[in-house]
Scaffold this motif. Structure first.
Motif, PDB file in Angstrom:
ATOM      1  N   SER A 102       0.732  -1.329   0.155  1.00 20.08           N
ATOM      2  CA  SER A 102      -0.091  -0.075   0.097  1.00 20.08           C
ATOM      3  C   SER A 102       0.910   1.166   0.024  1.00 20.08           C
ATOM      4  O   SER A 102       2.014   1.408   0.342  1.00 20.08           O
ATOM      5  CB  SER A 102      -0.913   0.163   1.232  1.00 20.08           C
ATOM      6  OG  SER A 102      -0.397   0.099   2.411  1.00 20.08           O
ATOM      7  N   LEU A 103       0.154   2.281  -0.412  1.00 20.22           N
ATOM      8  CA  LEU A 103       1.245   3.627  -0.575  1.00 20.22           C
ATOM      9  C   LEU A 103       0.250   4.774   0.172  1.00 20.22           C
ATOM     10  O   LEU A 103      -0.973   4.610   0.023  1.00 20.22           O
ATOM     11  CB  LEU A 103       1.198   3.883  -1.973  1.00 20.22           C
ATOM     12  CG  LEU A 103       2.344   3.156  -2.610  1.00 20.22           C
ATOM     13  CD1 LEU A 103       2.345   3.649  -4.189  1.00 20.22           C
ATOM     14  CD2 LEU A 103       3.630   3.118  -2.004  1.00 20.22           C
ATOM     15  N   ASN A 104       0.821   5.758   0.516  1.00 19.99           N
ATOM     16  CA  ASN A 104       0.013   6.864   0.819  1.00 19.99           C
ATOM     17  C   ASN A 104      -0.768   7.419  -0.535  1.00 19.99           C
ATOM     18  O   ASN A 104      -0.301   7.245  -1.616  1.00 19.99           O
ATOM     19  CB  ASN A 104       1.228   8.124   1.183  1.00 19.99           C
ATOM     20  CG  ASN A 104       0.397   9.585   1.059  1.00 19.99           C
ATOM     21  OD1 ASN A 104       0.196  10.041   0.069  1.00 19.99           O
ATOM     22  ND2 ASN A 104       0.223   9.909   2.431  1.00 19.99           N
ATOM     23  N   VAL A 105      -2.018   7.767  -0.230  1.00 14.89           N
ATOM     24  CA  VAL A 105      -2.936   8.091  -1.191  1.00 14.89           C
ATOM     25  C   VAL A 105      -2.548   9.178  -2.347  1.00 14.89           C
ATOM     26  O   VAL A 105      -2.716   9.088  -3.445  1.00 14.89           O
ATOM     27  CB  VAL A 105      -4.068   8.612  -0.683  1.00 14.89           C
ATOM     28  CG1 VAL A 105      -4.290  10.117  -0.132  1.00 14.89           C
ATOM     29  CG2 VAL A 105      -5.287   8.506  -1.958  1.00 14.89           C
ATOM     30  N   SER A 106      -1.681  10.183  -1.679  1.00 21.46           N
ATOM     31  CA  SER A 106      -1.192  10.993  -2.844  1.00 21.46           C
ATOM     32  C   SER A 106      -0.149  10.487  -3.748  1.00 21.46           C
ATOM     33  O   SER A 106      -0.054  10.877  -4.848  1.00 21.46           O
ATOM     34  CB  SER A 106      -0.565  12.214  -2.139  1.00 21.46           C
ATOM     35  OG  SER A 106       0.613  11.899  -1.241  1.00 21.46           O
ATOM     36  N   ASN A 107       0.788   9.604  -3.138  1.00 22.70           N
ATOM     37  CA  ASN A 107       1.681   8.813  -3.886  1.00 22.70           C
ATOM     38  C   ASN A 107       0.773   7.838  -5.155  1.00 22.70           C
ATOM     39  O   ASN A 107       1.576   7.757  -6.290  1.00 22.70           O
ATOM     40  CB  ASN A 107       2.592   7.949  -3.010  1.00 22.70           C
ATOM     41  CG  ASN A 107       3.507   8.767  -2.214  1.00 22.70           C
ATOM     42  OD1 ASN A 107       3.969   9.896  -2.878  1.00 22.70           O
ATOM     43  ND2 ASN A 107       4.084   8.145  -1.391  1.00 22.70           N
ATOM     44  N   ALA A 108       0.152   7.184  -4.497  1.00 18.77           N
ATOM     45  CA  ALA A 108      -1.074   6.118  -5.473  1.00 18.77           C
ATOM     46  C   ALA A 108      -1.547   7.299  -6.540  1.00 18.77           C
ATOM     47  O   ALA A 108      -1.736   6.612  -7.672  1.00 18.77           O
ATOM     48  CB  ALA A 108      -1.883   5.665  -4.614  1.00 18.77           C
ATOM     49  N   ALA A 109      -2.007   8.200  -6.166  1.00 13.71           N
ATOM     50  CA  ALA A 109      -2.437   9.346  -7.281  1.00 13.71           C
ATOM     51  C   ALA A 109      -1.302   9.425  -8.293  1.00 13.71           C
ATOM     52  O   ALA A 109      -1.771   9.619  -9.630  1.00 13.71           O
ATOM     53  CB  ALA A 109      -3.104  10.631  -6.649  1.00 13.71           C
ATOM     54  N   ALA A 110      -0.216   9.690  -7.960  1.00 14.38           N
ATOM     55  CA  ALA A 110       0.839  10.197  -8.949  1.00 14.38           C
ATOM     56  C   ALA A 110       1.015   9.138  -9.835  1.00 14.38           C
ATOM     57  O   ALA A 110       1.246   8.942 -11.072  1.00 14.38           O
ATOM     58  CB  ALA A 110       2.227  10.547  -8.237  1.00 14.38           C
ATOM     59  N   ILE A 111       1.436   7.893  -9.310  1.00 10.10           N
ATOM     60  CA  ILE A 111       1.487   6.629  -9.978  1.00 10.10           C
ATOM     61  C   ILE A 111       0.405   6.416 -10.807  1.00 10.10           C
ATOM     62  O   ILE A 111       0.593   6.048 -12.200  1.00 10.10           O
ATOM     63  CB  ILE A 111       1.703   5.390  -8.879  1.00 10.10           C
ATOM     64  CG1 ILE A 111       3.057   5.548  -8.085  1.00 10.10           C
ATOM     65  CG2 ILE A 111       1.797   4.099  -9.699  1.00 10.10           C
ATOM     66  CD1 ILE A 111       3.102   4.728  -7.306  1.00 10.10           C
ATOM     67  N   THR A 112      -0.790   6.438 -10.657  1.00 12.42           N
ATOM     68  CA  THR A 112      -2.168   6.111 -11.275  1.00 12.42           C
ATOM     69  C   THR A 112      -2.004   7.291 -12.519  1.00 12.42           C
ATOM     70  O   THR A 112      -2.277   6.623 -13.768  1.00 12.42           O
ATOM     71  CB  THR A 112      -3.169   6.226 -10.537  1.00 12.42           C
ATOM     72  OG1 THR A 112      -3.060   5.473  -9.421  1.00 12.42           O
ATOM     73  CG2 THR A 112      -4.328   6.184 -11.314  1.00 12.42           C
ATOM     74  N   LEU A 113      -1.721   8.477 -12.235  1.00 16.55           N
ATOM     75  CA  LEU A 113      -1.803   9.360 -13.618  1.00 16.55           C
ATOM     76  C   LEU A 113      -0.723   9.174 -14.550  1.00 16.55           C
ATOM     77  O   LEU A 113      -0.861   9.050 -15.714  1.00 16.55           O
ATOM     78  CB  LEU A 113      -1.823  10.673 -12.943  1.00 16.55           C
ATOM     79  CG  LEU A 113      -2.986  11.304 -12.203  1.00 16.55           C
ATOM     80  CD1 LEU A 113      -2.876  12.626 -11.570  1.00 16.55           C
ATOM     81  CD2 LEU A 113      -4.105  11.443 -13.228  1.00 16.55           C
ATOM     82  N   TYR A 114       0.433   8.944 -13.957  1.00 11.70           N
ATOM     83  CA  TYR A 114       1.489   8.571 -14.765  1.00 11.70           C
ATOM     84  C   TYR A 114       1.359   7.020 -15.740  1.00 11.70           C
ATOM     85  O   TYR A 114       1.639   7.152 -16.686  1.00 11.70           O
ATOM     86  CB  TYR A 114       3.109   8.278 -14.051  1.00 11.70           C
ATOM     87  CG  TYR A 114       4.047   7.828 -14.818  1.00 11.70           C
ATOM     88  CD1 TYR A 114       4.698   8.866 -15.695  1.00 11.70           C
ATOM     89  CD2 TYR A 114       4.643   6.654 -15.144  1.00 11.70           C
ATOM     90  CE1 TYR A 114       5.763   8.540 -16.626  1.00 11.70           C
ATOM     91  CE2 TYR A 114       5.780   6.403 -15.812  1.00 11.70           C
ATOM     92  CZ  TYR A 114       6.327   7.209 -16.635  1.00 11.70           C
ATOM     93  OH  TYR A 114       7.318   6.925 -17.424  1.00 11.70           O
ATOM     94  N   ALA A 115       0.879   6.254 -14.909  1.00  4.68           N
ATOM     95  CA  ALA A 115       0.514   4.844 -15.471  1.00  4.68           C
ATOM     96  C   ALA A 115      -0.609   4.807 -16.733  1.00  4.68           C
ATOM     97  O   ALA A 115      -0.419   4.131 -17.888  1.00  4.68           O
ATOM     98  CB  ALA A 115       0.084   3.774 -14.453  1.00  4.68           C
ATOM     99  N   LEU A 116      -1.388   5.729 -16.598  1.00  4.33           N
ATOM    100  CA  LEU A 116      -2.626   5.855 -17.479  1.00  4.33           C
ATOM    101  C   LEU A 116      -2.282   6.790 -18.551  1.00  4.33           C
ATOM    102  O   LEU A 116      -2.521   6.517 -19.687  1.00  4.33           O
ATOM    103  CB  LEU A 116      -3.888   6.128 -17.002  1.00  4.33           C
ATOM    104  CG  LEU A 116      -4.325   5.100 -15.773  1.00  4.33           C
ATOM    105  CD1 LEU A 116      -5.791   5.712 -15.181  1.00  4.33           C
ATOM    106  CD2 LEU A 116      -4.436   3.858 -16.363  1.00  4.33           C
ATOM    107  N   ARG A 117      -1.499   7.897 -18.173  1.00  4.54           N
ATOM    108  CA  ARG A 117      -1.206   9.016 -19.243  1.00  4.54           C
ATOM    109  C   ARG A 117      -2.296   9.368 -20.158  1.00  4.54           C
ATOM    110  O   ARG A 117      -1.749   8.996 -21.499  1.00  4.54           O
ATOM    111  CB  ARG A 117       0.322   8.390 -19.774  1.00  4.54           C
ATOM    112  CG  ARG A 117       1.532   8.499 -18.800  1.00  4.54           C
ATOM    113  CD  ARG A 117       2.696   8.594 -19.396  1.00  4.54           C
ATOM    114  NE  ARG A 117       2.952   7.071 -20.235  1.00  4.54           N
ATOM    115  CZ  ARG A 117       3.351   6.217 -19.720  1.00  4.54           C
ATOM    116  NH1 ARG A 117       3.612   5.988 -18.443  1.00  4.54           N
ATOM    117  NH2 ARG A 117       3.499   5.132 -20.427  1.00  4.54           N
TER     118      ARG A 117
END
Length: 265
Positions: A248-263
């Motif tokens: 699991s990750l901090n929700v703000s880190n998860a948001a960053a990874i998600t936005l980068y992964a989906l692009r």
């Protein structure tokens, strides 16, 4: 016999600083309700440089005011030059204000139906920590997110700690405040938005998705995750495919990874 504490000639007043500590900053009246408080270099420089942000009062140390003018040129508001302790008195000693304090009007908030048909949105499901929400705003600004959907209740105000954590991102990513998140997601689905819920227990890996705009990424609070009704309003639930011991990750880190992964473009 009385001994004088100095050798001043009789009748000459004692210098104001003699034997005294510097005067404490005078307390100011409380900020009016509905006024946003911004402090620190990035939040203040972005707000002062944003013509859509109405400004009320700017307090600055001499060095910070000079730096601000060098960055922006002629300022839209004349700063009140103060010592750092005057700002400390307003914010508390732990606030990292870098010599800048601004009171301003909140930015205009668009309605859900004002959003363009190719929007990329984040929706926050009862994420209440202002540090996390501010970090999400900063990430959203970096990835060109159109807006952040949140509810009037169970959400922090766009001021103070949140604004500091957003590091100027508030000037670029508006909040879209709705009464009920589930109903907002239903409305977005009817408009053709792909609704992607981030869920650590989902069967689908995030990097297998190929969504297009318009889309909304739905993030849940740490610990609780997405509420059940929120989950049912998503078209797909996806997870970040972790490979290490921590899942699991901090929700703000998860948001960053998600936005980068989906692009999404």
């Amino acid at each position: 016999m009385t001994t004088r504490r100095d050798d001043r000639p009789p009748g000459r007043p004692r210098p104001a600083s003699y034997g005294r500590r510097p005067a404490a900053a005078k307390p100011r009246p409380p900020v009016d309700e509905g006024v946003s408080v911004l402090y620190g270099w990035h939040p203040v420089v972005q707000a002062v440089g944003n013509a859509e942000r109405r400004l009320h009062r700017l307090l600055a140390t001499e060095n910070a005011a000079a730096r601000l003018a060098a960055e922006l040129g002629p300022l839209r508001i004349t700063p009140e030059l103060v010592r750092p302790n005057a700002i400390n008195a307003l914010l508390g000693p732990d606030a990292v204000h870098q010599g800048l304090y601004l009171e301003a009007e909140p930015l205009p908030a668009p309605r859900l139906d004002d959003l363009p048909d190719d929007a990329l949105l984040l929706a926050l499901d009862q994420i209440t920590d202002p540090h996390n929400v501010g970090a999400i705003v900063r990430t959203a600004a970096a990835f060109g997110v159109t807006g952040i959907v949140t509810t009037a209740r169970h959400a922090p105000g766009a001021t103070g700690v949140l604004a500091k954590s957003a590091s100027g991102g508030l000037e670029h990513v508006p909040f879209v405040t709705v009464r009920n998140l589930a109903e907002a997601l239903i409305e977005l689905g009817e408009r053709g938005f792909t609704r992607i819920g981030l869920d650590s227990e989902a069967a689908v890996d995030l990097d297998t998705l190929e969504p297009r705009r318009p889309a909304v990424i739905v993030l849940g609070a740490e610990g609780k995750g997405l509420r059940e009704r929120t989950r049912t309003c998503c078209d797909v639930l996806a997870k970040i495919p972790f490979t290490g011991a921590i899942r699991s990750l901090n929700v703000s880190n998860a948001a960053a990874i998600t936005l980068y992964a989906l692009r999404m473009r």
